[in-house]
Scaffold this active site. Structure first.
Site, PDB file in Angstrom:
ATOM      1  N   THR A 164      51.882 -58.604  45.221  1.00  0.00           N
ATOM      2  CA  THR A 164      51.897 -60.028  44.885  1.00  0.00           C
ATOM      3  C   THR A 164      51.159 -60.285  43.570  1.00  0.00           C
ATOM      4  OG1 THR A 164      51.985 -60.648  47.194  1.00  0.00           O
ATOM      5  CG2 THR A 164      50.914 -62.215  45.766  1.00  0.00           C
ATOM      6  N   ARG A 192      61.472 -63.233  56.837  1.00  0.00           N
ATOM      7  CA  ARG A 192      60.011 -63.162  57.035  1.00  0.00           C
ATOM      8  C   ARG A 192      59.291 -63.847  55.857  1.00  0.00           C
ATOM      9  NH1 ARG A 192      55.574 -61.145  53.815  1.00  0.00           N
ATOM     10  NH2 ARG A 192      53.875 -60.644  55.209  1.00  0.00           N
ATOM     11  N   VAL A 193      58.332 -64.675  56.182  1.00  0.00           N
ATOM     12  CA  VAL A 193      57.507 -65.340  55.171  1.00  0.00           C
ATOM     13  C   VAL A 193      56.055 -65.017  55.470  1.00  0.00           C
ATOM     14  CG1 VAL A 193      56.754 -67.582  54.282  1.00  0.00           C
ATOM     15  CG2 VAL A 193      59.177 -67.198  54.799  1.00  0.00           C
ATOM     16  N   GLY A 194      55.297 -64.648  54.457  1.00  0.00           N
ATOM     17  CA  GLY A 194      53.891 -64.299  54.654  1.00  0.00           C
ATOM     18  C   GLY A 194      52.950 -65.433  54.296  1.00  0.00           C
ATOM     19  N   ASP A 195      51.776 -65.080  53.830  1.00  0.00           N
ATOM     20  CA  ASP A 195      50.723 -66.059  53.543  1.00  0.00           C
ATOM     21  C   ASP A 195      50.895 -66.769  52.201  1.00  0.00           C
ATOM     22  OD1 ASP A 195      50.270 -63.459  52.388  1.00  0.00           O
ATOM     23  OD2 ASP A 195      48.312 -64.188  51.729  1.00  0.00           O
ATOM     24  N   THR A 214      46.053 -61.693  48.154  1.00  0.00           N
ATOM     25  CA  THR A 214      47.104 -60.678  48.213  1.00  0.00           C
ATOM     26  C   THR A 214      46.782 -59.675  49.311  1.00  0.00           C
ATOM     27  OG1 THR A 214      48.169 -58.848  47.043  1.00  0.00           O
ATOM     28  CG2 THR A 214      45.944 -59.415  46.322  1.00  0.00           C
ATOM     29  N   GLY A 215      47.791 -59.226  50.013  1.00  0.00           N
ATOM     30  CA  GLY A 215      47.573 -58.256  51.086  1.00  0.00           C
ATOM     31  C   GLY A 215      48.554 -58.491  52.214  1.00  0.00           C
ATOM     32  N   GLY A 217      50.143 -60.290  54.728  1.00  0.00           N
ATOM     33  CA  GLY A 217      50.120 -61.734  54.925  1.00  0.00           C
ATOM     34  C   GLY A 217      49.806 -62.175  56.343  1.00  0.00           C
TER      35      GLY A 217
END
Ligand code: ASP
Length: 294
Positions: A164, A192-195, A214-215, A217
């Site tokens: 990211t 899929r959606v992360g943070d 970043t990481g 999520g």
């Protein structure tokens, strides 16, 4: 010249020490110098973070924008968010296809709508209707980011290759802003959606601090992300360093890793990570810029 400004960038948590990141280091060094010039000339924090993240997206060197890798159904879906600490307004897009600069779409959500997050086809239509550049030929446009080989897509180690991008800035008028953009975890499940696009988790700015994460999520969402950092400071009396470290410990306790960049209203910056490296850069008025990977 604007006397006081600071800006930090990241190109994602996760570095494979066996791979050559010179192109990334050179890119970050050049970009942070250009950011410093622009902010020294008076660019606002919100415009600076949007510009910096669109440059990171366009480079194709990170897992964002042009460097985004296909999901498990073979197509790219991007997430991005931007927040203006001075106004408290945020904008974001998620599961966005076909748009070359997702952070531009996020900025348009902030500027042109009463909403915070647009998803999927609605986000795509909104962005294209508002003039965002379209990715024509996906095969020609996207490139695997530095540190990622084609075979990584089938035998993933997200801890080494997530990438990211993000920026946090403080301008000469004391305004803070943050922007974050991602192609998500490599090989992620479609949809899929992360943070990253979730304001308060992967991205946050108020009048005291701006944060870009970043990481992994899911672990950041479980740990509370950026707003957990601000809560530790506001209600727990922690310093920025303690709060950022505490939140990352909570990420680790939930099985993830990663890092963040955080900048406060005094220009103080922390860039901690518990992943194997994090591509990052920092510039403050009157100081030599810093670039680091490990
Ligand atoms: N946080 C991003 C996500 O989970 C990935 C990353 O930062 O590399 O989508």
């Amino acid at each position: 010249m604007t006397a006081n400004y600071a800006i930090a960038l990241h190109g994602g948590a996760g570095v494979d020490p066996a791979r050559d990141y010179r192109e990334v280091e050179d890119h970050l060094a050049d970009l942070i110098a250009r950011c410093a010039d622009k902010m020294g000339a008076g660019l606002s924090a919100i415009d600076a973070v949007e510009w910096a993240v669109s440059e990171l997206e366009a480079s194709g060197l990170y897992v964002a924008g042009r460097g985004s890798a296909p999901n498990d159904r073979g197509f790219v879906e991007c997430d991005a968010a931007i927040m203006d600490g001075a106004s408290g307004k945020a904008g974001g897009v998620c599961a966005l296809q076909e748009v070359a600069n997702p952070v531009r779409a996020a900025r348009l959500v902030l500027d042109e709508t009463p909403f915070v997050l647009l998803a999927g086809d609605g986000a795509r239509r909104f962005a294209l209707d508002h003039g965002c550049a379209r990715v024509g030929d996906a095969a020609a446009h996207y490139r695997l980011p530095v540190g990622v080989e084609q075979e990584d897509l089938s035998r993933l180690d997200p801890g080494l290759v997530h990438g990211t991008v993000g920026a946090v800035a403080l301008d000469g008028n004391g305004r803070l802003a943050a922007a974050t953009s991602t192609g998500g975890l490599l090989g992620k499940q479609a949809g899929r959606v992360g943070d990253t696009p979730i304001t308060g988790i992967g991205n946050w700015a108020d009048c005291k601090v701006a944060i870009s994460c970043t990481g992994i999520g899911e672990s950041f969402i479980h740990a509370g992300g950026a707003r957990d950092v601000t809560a530790r400071m506001a209600y727990g009396g922690q310093t920025l360093e303690q709060a950022a470290a505490g939140m990352l410990d909570a990420v680790a306790a939930r099985g993830g890793d990663g890092g963040l960049i955080a900048l406060d209203y005094t220009g103080r910056c922390v860039m901690p990570f518990n992943s194997p490296g994090m591509k990052r850069a920092f510039a403050r008025a009157g100081e030599e810029p810093i670039v680091a990977i490990l």
